[in-house]
Write a protein that holds these residues in place. Structure first.
Motif, PDB file in Angstrom:
ATOM      1  N   GLU A   1      10.166  -4.544  -5.371  1.00  0.00           N
ATOM      2  CA  GLU A   1       9.357  -3.331  -5.354  1.00  0.00           C
ATOM      3  C   GLU A   1       7.895  -3.642  -5.069  1.00  0.00           C
ATOM      4  O   GLU A   1       7.236  -2.935  -4.292  1.00  0.00           O
ATOM      5  CB  GLU A   1       9.490  -2.612  -6.701  1.00  0.00           C
ATOM      6  N   GLU A   2       7.365  -4.696  -5.654  1.00  0.00           N
ATOM      7  CA  GLU A   2       5.974  -5.084  -5.414  1.00  0.00           C
ATOM      8  C   GLU A   2       5.744  -5.422  -3.941  1.00  0.00           C
ATOM      9  O   GLU A   2       4.744  -5.007  -3.346  1.00  0.00           O
ATOM     10  CB  GLU A   2       5.606  -6.293  -6.289  1.00  0.00           C
ATOM     11  N   ILE A   3       6.667  -6.163  -3.355  1.00  0.00           N
ATOM     12  CA  ILE A   3       6.506  -6.585  -1.961  1.00  0.00           C
ATOM     13  C   ILE A   3       6.581  -5.389  -1.017  1.00  0.00           C
ATOM     14  O   ILE A   3       5.777  -5.263  -0.087  1.00  0.00           O
ATOM     15  CB  ILE A   3       7.562  -7.641  -1.594  1.00  0.00           C
ATOM     16  N   TRP A   4       7.530  -4.491  -1.251  1.00  0.00           N
ATOM     17  CA  TRP A   4       7.657  -3.355  -0.339  1.00  0.00           C
ATOM     18  C   TRP A   4       6.462  -2.417  -0.423  1.00  0.00           C
ATOM     19  O   TRP A   4       6.027  -1.864   0.587  1.00  0.00           O
ATOM     20  CB  TRP A   4       8.966  -2.602  -0.595  1.00  0.00           C
ATOM     21  N   ASN A   5       5.903  -2.240  -1.588  1.00  0.00           N
ATOM     22  CA  ASN A   5       4.705  -1.404  -1.692  1.00  0.00           C
ATOM     23  C   ASN A   5       3.516  -2.069  -1.012  1.00  0.00           C
ATOM     24  O   ASN A   5       2.646  -1.390  -0.467  1.00  0.00           O
ATOM     25  CB  ASN A   5       4.405  -1.090  -3.160  1.00  0.00           C
ATOM     26  N   TYR A   6       3.493  -3.401  -1.010  1.00  0.00           N
ATOM     27  CA  TYR A   6       2.452  -4.122  -0.277  1.00  0.00           C
ATOM     28  C   TYR A   6       2.640  -3.929   1.228  1.00  0.00           C
ATOM     29  O   TYR A   6       1.673  -3.681   1.961  1.00  0.00           O
ATOM     30  CB  TYR A   6       2.514  -5.605  -0.633  1.00  0.00           C
ATOM     31  N   LEU A   7       3.894  -4.008   1.712  1.00  0.00           N
ATOM     32  CA  LEU A   7       4.167  -3.799   3.131  1.00  0.00           C
ATOM     33  C   LEU A   7       3.817  -2.379   3.558  1.00  0.00           C
ATOM     34  O   LEU A   7       3.309  -2.154   4.664  1.00  0.00           O
ATOM     35  CB  LEU A   7       5.635  -4.086   3.425  1.00  0.00           C
ATOM     36  N   ILE A   8       4.081  -1.415   2.700  1.00  0.00           N
ATOM     37  CA  ILE A   8       3.740  -0.014   2.995  1.00  0.00           C
ATOM     38  C   ILE A   8       2.232   0.136   3.163  1.00  0.00           C
ATOM     39  O   ILE A   8       1.752   0.841   4.061  1.00  0.00           O
ATOM     40  CB  ILE A   8       4.250   0.906   1.871  1.00  0.00           C
ATOM     41  N   GLU A   9       1.486  -0.555   2.336  1.00  0.00           N
ATOM     42  CA  GLU A   9       0.030  -0.500   2.422  1.00  0.00           C
ATOM     43  C   GLU A   9      -0.479  -1.131   3.714  1.00  0.00           C
ATOM     44  O   GLU A   9      -1.458  -0.656   4.296  1.00  0.00           O
ATOM     45  CB  GLU A   9      -0.573  -1.222   1.215  1.00  0.00           C
ATOM     46  N   ARG A  10       0.203  -2.176   4.202  1.00  0.00           N
ATOM     47  CA  ARG A  10      -0.259  -2.905   5.375  1.00  0.00           C
ATOM     48  C   ARG A  10       0.186  -2.269   6.693  1.00  0.00           C
ATOM     49  O   ARG A  10      -0.484  -2.431   7.715  1.00  0.00           O
ATOM     50  CB  ARG A  10       0.262  -4.345   5.327  1.00  0.00           C
ATOM     51  N   HIS A  11       1.333  -1.569   6.694  1.00  0.00           N
ATOM     52  CA  HIS A  11       1.867  -1.014   7.944  1.00  0.00           C
ATOM     53  C   HIS A  11       1.828   0.511   7.910  1.00  0.00           C
ATOM     54  O   HIS A  11       2.559   1.139   7.147  1.00  0.00           O
ATOM     55  CB  HIS A  11       3.300  -1.495   8.162  1.00  0.00           C
ATOM     56  N   GLU A  12       1.011   1.093   8.769  1.00  0.00           N
ATOM     57  CA  GLU A  12       0.807   2.532   8.718  1.00  0.00           C
ATOM     58  C   GLU A  12       2.056   3.344   9.057  1.00  0.00           C
ATOM     59  O   GLU A  12       2.241   4.445   8.533  1.00  0.00           O
ATOM     60  CB  GLU A  12      -0.335   2.928   9.657  1.00  0.00           C
ATOM     61  N   MET A  13       2.946   2.820   9.921  1.00  0.00           N
ATOM     62  CA  MET A  13       4.127   3.600  10.259  1.00  0.00           C
ATOM     63  C   MET A  13       5.103   3.706   9.081  1.00  0.00           C
ATOM     64  O   MET A  13       5.969   4.581   9.075  1.00  0.00           O
ATOM     65  CB  MET A  13       4.832   3.012  11.480  1.00  0.00           C
ATOM     66  N   LEU A  14       4.967   2.836   8.089  1.00  0.00           N
ATOM     67  CA  LEU A  14       5.749   2.996   6.857  1.00  0.00           C
ATOM     68  C   LEU A  14       5.193   4.121   6.005  1.00  0.00           C
ATOM     69  O   LEU A  14       5.816   4.521   5.022  1.00  0.00           O
ATOM     70  CB  LEU A  14       5.769   1.683   6.064  1.00  0.00           C
ATOM     71  N   ARG A  15       4.018   4.623   6.369  1.00  0.00           N
ATOM     72  CA  ARG A  15       3.403   5.760   5.662  1.00  0.00           C
ATOM     73  C   ARG A  15       3.473   7.032   6.508  1.00  0.00           C
ATOM     74  O   ARG A  15       2.815   8.019   6.194  1.00  0.00           O
ATOM     75  CB  ARG A  15       1.947   5.448   5.310  1.00  0.00           C
ATOM     76  N   ALA A  16       4.241   7.000   7.587  1.00  0.00           N
ATOM     77  CA  ALA A  16       4.304   8.134   8.507  1.00  0.00           C
ATOM     78  C   ALA A  16       5.165   9.253   7.946  1.00  0.00           C
ATOM     79  O   ALA A  16       6.169   9.019   7.276  1.00  0.00           O
ATOM     80  CB  ALA A  16       4.845   7.683   9.857  1.00  0.00           C
ATOM     81  N   VAL A  17       4.745  10.473   8.234  1.00  0.00           N
ATOM     82  CA  VAL A  17       5.519  11.674   7.918  1.00  0.00           C
ATOM     83  C   VAL A  17       5.708  12.432   9.228  1.00  0.00           C
ATOM     84  O   VAL A  17       4.732  12.725   9.935  1.00  0.00           O
ATOM     85  CB  VAL A  17       4.807  12.568   6.893  1.00  0.00           C
TER      86      VAL A  17
END
Length: 298
Positions: free
Chosen positions: A83-99
């Motif tokens: 969970e810690e790693i994936w939330n870090y990846l979400i912070e680093r990659h904007e398309m993981l934050r896309a809606v």
């Protein structure tokens, strides 16, 4: 990175370095129109949903024995670390934050909600992936991917599913590689990326105004009258009263057999991908009324 991106796009000139690099640092509009091919993919998905056809997202199973062996079998720490790693990846990659919104535009969240990794405990891996494989990600909401962990006596398995609307194969493999590097402690952080997906889209638009792109467009338009249709395969008629579900079939080749396939492809002066595609087309032709057809790839 600019030179590498332009090379991948086939751009040789026409872009100023300052203009290109500074784009990411300009104020991002709250809404961005989806690129043309993404709009086509999105509309097809909406049509499928309207007909009750639910496609299955890309899914993976990754087994991590080392963590459990090194940490004394603490299943809670498996879930916490993932969970810690994936939330870090979400912070680093904007398309993981896309809606993606139904009106045909995308929005990049400045800060995404915290992603909770599902703890499947000792549920059989096959049952977990069957459940995640039919998971539906809601249009207009976040996220478009899911992560879970199942724990067994001597191993932990991470389960991962994602929609193609936010990532292609190359991006997915890059994500999984970065996860693995972070998980096993080979790296502690990911270098900041100074080129965004928006930069890519803008550069691609400029590419389409080039003489080379105009020649390509003329070539394909001139073939439209004789262009083959899609495979004509008998399918069960759509019924609103019956839920349509996909069943993914897969075949895994041994390293030795795959090496033989690659060598045969090179002997025929084609890539291994083209050889696999040819086998796929031959299989479709066994069920298709028309033997000359088009296969659309993304």
């Amino acid at each position: 990175r600019r030179e590498r991106l332009l090379c991948l796009l086939g751009i040789r000139d026409g872009l100023e370095l300052e203009d290109f690099v500074q784009r990411k640092h300009k104020a991002r509009p709250q809404r961005e129109t989806l690129p043309k091919r993404f709009r086509g993919f999105f509309r097809g998905r909406l049509l499928a949903l309207a007909q009750g056809i639910f496609g299955r997202p890309v899914r993976y199973e990754l087994e991590f024995r080392l963590w459990r062996e090194n940490r004394g079998g603490d299943s809670d720490r498996d879930v916490q670390k993932v969970e810690e790693i994936w939330n870090y990846l979400i912070e680093r990659h904007e398309m993981l934050r896309a809606v993606i919104h139904e009106e045909g535009y995308q929005q990049i969240l400045e800060k995404a909600p915290h992603l909770t990794v599902t703890d499947y405990q000792d549920m059989p891996a096959e049952k977990v992936m069957e459940q995640m494989g039919h998971q539906q990600f809601k249009i207009g909401s976040w996220p478009y991917f899911g992560v879970g962990v199942s724990n067994y006596e001597n191993s932990a398995i991470m389960h991962f599913s994602i929609e193609f609307i936010i990532a292609d194969w190359t991006s997915i493999w890059m994500l999984l590689h970065q996860f693995e590097e972070l998980y096993f402690g080979r790296i502690s952080e990911i270098p900041e990326i100074d080129v965004s997906f928006r930069d890519y889209v803008i550069a691609e638009k400029e590419l389409k105004e080039s003489a080379a792109c105009e020649r390509d467009r003329h070539y394909w338009l001139s073939r439209m009258e004789d262009f083959p249709l899609c495979p004509q395969i008998d399918i069960e008629p759509y019924s609103a009263e019956k839920e349509a579900r996909f069943d993914r079939k897969s075949l895994q080749l041994s390293p030795e057999l795959w090496e033989n396939v690659k060598n045969f492809a090179y002997q025929c002066n084609v890539t291994p991908t083209a050889l696999v595609l040819m086998a796929y087309a031959h299989t479709l032709s066994c069920y298709s009324e028309n033997k000359r057809f088009t296969i659309n790839l993304t």
